[in-house]
Design a protein around this motif. Structure first.
Motif, PDB file in Angstrom:
ATOM      1  N   ALA A 170      -1.240   2.697   6.035  1.00 37.74           N
ATOM      2  CA  ALA A 170       0.216   2.660   5.962  1.00 37.74           C
ATOM      3  C   ALA A 170       0.790   1.851   7.124  1.00 37.74           C
ATOM      4  O   ALA A 170       1.751   1.097   6.965  1.00 37.74           O
ATOM      5  N   GLU A 171       0.159   2.000   8.272  1.00 36.90           N
ATOM      6  CA  GLU A 171       0.611   1.252   9.446  1.00 36.90           C
ATOM      7  C   GLU A 171       0.390  -0.251   9.235  1.00 36.90           C
ATOM      8  O   GLU A 171       1.257  -1.070   9.532  1.00 36.90           O
ATOM      9  N   ALA A 172      -0.782  -0.610   8.717  1.00 40.08           N
ATOM     10  CA  ALA A 172      -1.081  -2.023   8.454  1.00 40.08           C
ATOM     11  C   ALA A 172      -0.104  -2.607   7.441  1.00 40.08           C
ATOM     12  O   ALA A 172       0.188  -3.798   7.454  1.00 40.08           O
TER      13      ALA A 172
ATOM     14  N   ARG B  41       1.849   5.689  -2.876  1.00 41.94           N
ATOM     15  CA  ARG B  41       1.581   4.705  -3.921  1.00 41.94           C
ATOM     16  C   ARG B  41       1.824   3.279  -3.415  1.00 41.94           C
ATOM     17  O   ARG B  41       1.186   2.331  -3.857  1.00 41.94           O
ATOM     18  N   ALA B  42       2.727   3.148  -2.457  1.00 47.32           N
ATOM     19  CA  ALA B  42       3.069   1.817  -1.937  1.00 47.32           C
ATOM     20  C   ALA B  42       1.966   1.227  -1.067  1.00 47.32           C
ATOM     21  O   ALA B  42       1.976   0.043  -0.751  1.00 47.32           O
ATOM     22  N   VAL B  43       0.995   2.036  -0.688  1.00 45.26           N
ATOM     23  CA  VAL B  43      -0.052   1.592   0.239  1.00 45.26           C
ATOM     24  C   VAL B  43      -0.967   0.513  -0.346  1.00 45.26           C
ATOM     25  O   VAL B  43      -1.245  -0.493   0.299  1.00 45.26           O
ATOM     26  N   ALA B  44      -1.413   0.703  -1.587  1.00 50.24           N
ATOM     27  CA  ALA B  44      -2.428  -0.220  -2.124  1.00 50.24           C
ATOM     28  C   ALA B  44      -2.316  -0.461  -3.626  1.00 50.24           C
ATOM     29  O   ALA B  44      -3.315  -0.762  -4.275  1.00 50.24           O
TER      30      ALA B  44
ATOM     31  N   LYS C 208      -1.251  -5.979  -1.677  1.00 47.64           N
ATOM     32  CA  LYS C 208      -1.012  -4.787  -0.861  1.00 47.64           C
ATOM     33  C   LYS C 208      -2.304  -4.214  -0.302  1.00 47.64           C
ATOM     34  O   LYS C 208      -2.388  -3.844   0.866  1.00 47.64           O
ATOM     35  N   LEU C 209      -3.322  -4.132  -1.151  1.00 47.56           N
ATOM     36  CA  LEU C 209      -4.568  -3.507  -0.676  1.00 47.56           C
ATOM     37  C   LEU C 209      -5.259  -4.361   0.377  1.00 47.56           C
ATOM     38  O   LEU C 209      -5.917  -3.839   1.288  1.00 47.56           O
ATOM     39  N   CYS C 210      -5.085  -5.669   0.292  1.00 48.05           N
ATOM     40  CA  CYS C 210      -5.655  -6.538   1.315  1.00 48.05           C
ATOM     41  C   CYS C 210      -4.943  -6.331   2.645  1.00 48.05           C
ATOM     42  O   CYS C 210      -5.568  -6.295   3.704  1.00 48.05           O
ATOM     43  N   GLU C 211      -3.631  -6.155   2.572  1.00 47.30           N
ATOM     44  CA  GLU C 211      -2.882  -5.906   3.800  1.00 47.30           C
ATOM     45  C   GLU C 211      -3.270  -4.551   4.391  1.00 47.30           C
ATOM     46  O   GLU C 211      -3.460  -4.414   5.598  1.00 47.30           O
TER      47      GLU C 211
ATOM     48  N   PRO D  20      -1.989   7.323 -11.094  1.00 49.70           N
ATOM     49  CA  PRO D  20      -0.643   6.882 -10.704  1.00 49.70           C
ATOM     50  C   PRO D  20      -0.613   5.744  -9.684  1.00 49.70           C
ATOM     51  O   PRO D  20       0.454   5.232  -9.381  1.00 49.70           O
ATOM     52  N   PHE D  21      -1.785   5.337  -9.177  1.00 47.76           N
ATOM     53  CA  PHE D  21      -1.796   4.340  -8.101  1.00 47.76           C
ATOM     54  C   PHE D  21      -2.001   2.906  -8.572  1.00 47.76           C
ATOM     55  O   PHE D  21      -2.215   2.007  -7.762  1.00 47.76           O
ATOM     56  N   ILE D  22      -1.950   2.670  -9.866  1.00 45.95           N
ATOM     57  CA  ILE D  22      -2.113   1.308 -10.391  1.00 45.95           C
ATOM     58  C   ILE D  22      -0.893   0.448 -10.070  1.00 45.95           C
ATOM     59  O   ILE D  22       0.175   0.960  -9.745  1.00 45.95           O
ATOM     60  N   SER D  23      -1.065  -0.878 -10.161  1.00 46.68           N
ATOM     61  CA  SER D  23       0.065  -1.785  -9.981  1.00 46.68           C
ATOM     62  C   SER D  23       0.897  -1.746 -11.262  1.00 46.68           C
ATOM     63  O   SER D  23       0.382  -1.498 -12.338  1.00 46.68           O
ATOM     64  N   GLY D  24       2.170  -2.008 -11.108  1.00 47.61           N
ATOM     65  CA  GLY D  24       3.042  -2.022 -12.288  1.00 47.61           C
ATOM     66  C   GLY D  24       3.214  -0.656 -12.918  1.00 47.61           C
ATOM     67  O   GLY D  24       2.922   0.355 -12.295  1.00 47.61           O
ATOM     68  N   LYS D  25       3.680  -0.661 -14.130  1.00 50.45           N
ATOM     69  CA  LYS D  25       3.948   0.627 -14.779  1.00 50.45           C
ATOM     70  C   LYS D  25       2.796   1.071 -15.686  1.00 50.45           C
ATOM     71  O   LYS D  25       1.975   0.270 -16.114  1.00 50.45           O
ATOM     72  N   GLN D  26       2.761   2.328 -15.935  1.00 51.69           N
ATOM     73  CA  GLN D  26       1.690   2.958 -16.697  1.00 51.69           C
ATOM     74  C   GLN D  26       1.660   2.440 -18.149  1.00 51.69           C
ATOM     75  O   GLN D  26       2.647   2.524 -18.858  1.00 51.69           O
ATOM     76  N   PRO D  27       0.516   1.868 -18.582  1.00 52.22           N
ATOM     77  CA  PRO D  27       0.422   1.403 -19.959  1.00 52.22           C
ATOM     78  C   PRO D  27       0.208   2.582 -20.910  1.00 52.22           C
ATOM     79  O   PRO D  27      -0.190   3.659 -20.477  1.00 52.22           O
ATOM     80  N   ALA D  28       0.455   2.342 -22.180  1.00 53.14           N
ATOM     81  CA  ALA D  28       0.211   3.391 -23.170  1.00 53.14           C
ATOM     82  C   ALA D  28      -1.286   3.632 -23.296  1.00 53.14           C
ATOM     83  O   ALA D  28      -2.076   2.700 -23.201  1.00 53.14           O
TER      84      ALA D  28
END
Length: 218
Positions: free
Chosen positions: A122-124, A141-144, A149-152, A209-217
């Motif tokens: 979170a700090e990174a 969820r915003a972390v990776a 984001k995950l690279c950062e 819940p940690f995927i990018s974008g919104k949840q697919p069907a």
DNA sequence: ACTCCGATTGAA
DNA sequence: TCAATCGGAGTC
């Protein structure tokens, strides 16, 4: 029957043969594995919950499509190595090379579920300043939840990590298996590309819940 | 040397 | 919806 997982320090490194296969197979198998950054006094890491497969000459969206260059050289090298590239002048993205030496192909890591060193990640990401409460689901969820984001979060850069062997015990960036097995995998079209956009090569763990974008069907 | 543009993200 | 911001690759 509930699955069993082991603690991080007893999780096992993946084997070379795991990545010496078609990127589509590797993608699916890679879901649930853990990406770890070993810091001096800290371990950062997350479970891989979303990936995309990129192929060779027959995949116009792949960096390898136009042939071997200085930039994409890793893709043509041995399997299990990091291909890190810089995009939009802002972000890095991490891929893992697949297939034997000479054959291009890789898996793009698109999202992680944070499981270790969350505070450090979170700090990174610069989240701790504006959002001290890391227990908030929104902040967690915003972390990776995206390739940049995950690279950062894991401080992955091209100079530091490109071509690094992700299967070596000496490496500070590794992929391990703690026994977790995804119950259900969903396949969709890849995100954010214009060429070969229709191929269903994005894989993610259902209902995570940690995927990018919104949840697919489902 | 010059131009175009992208496997993204976060703010407006 | 759109700007930020860089370097790889193709063109002149």
């Amino acid at each position: 029957m509930e699955q069993s997982t082991v603690p991080l320090n007893r999780a096992t490194l993946l084997k070379r043969a795991f990545f010496n296969r078609d990127p589509r197979i590797v993608s699916k198998q890679l879901l649930g594995k853990i990406l770890i950054r070993k810091q001096k006094s800290n371990i950062l890491g997350g479970r891989i919950i979303e990936v995309e497969a990129y192929l060779g000459a027959d995949d116009a969206a792949a960096h390898a499509a136009a042939g071997r260059t200085a930039r994409n050289d890793v893709l043509f090298g041995p399997p299990g190595h990091a291909y890190v590239y810089f995009i939009y002048g802002v972000h890095y993205c991490l891929n893992i090379s697949c297939l034997p030496e000479g054959d291009a192909g890789c898996v793009l890591i698109r999202a992680l579920e944070p499981i270790a060193g969350i505070e450090g990640m979170a700090e990174a990401r610069g989240l701790h300043v504006k959002h001290p409460d890391l227990s908030s689901p929104r902040i967690l969820r915003a972390v990776a939840s995206g390739p940049g984001k995950l690279c950062e979060a894991l401080q992955i850069t091209r100079t530091r990590d490109n071509s690094k062997d992700l299967l070596s015990p000496d490496s500070d960036l590794i992929v391990v298996d703690d026994g977790y097995r995804a119950k259900k995998v969903i396949t969709t079209k890849r995100i954010g590309i214009t060429k070969s956009a229709e191929m269903p090569l994005r894989y993610l763990i259902a209902r995570n819940p940690f995927i990018s974008g919104k949840q697919p069907a489902c």
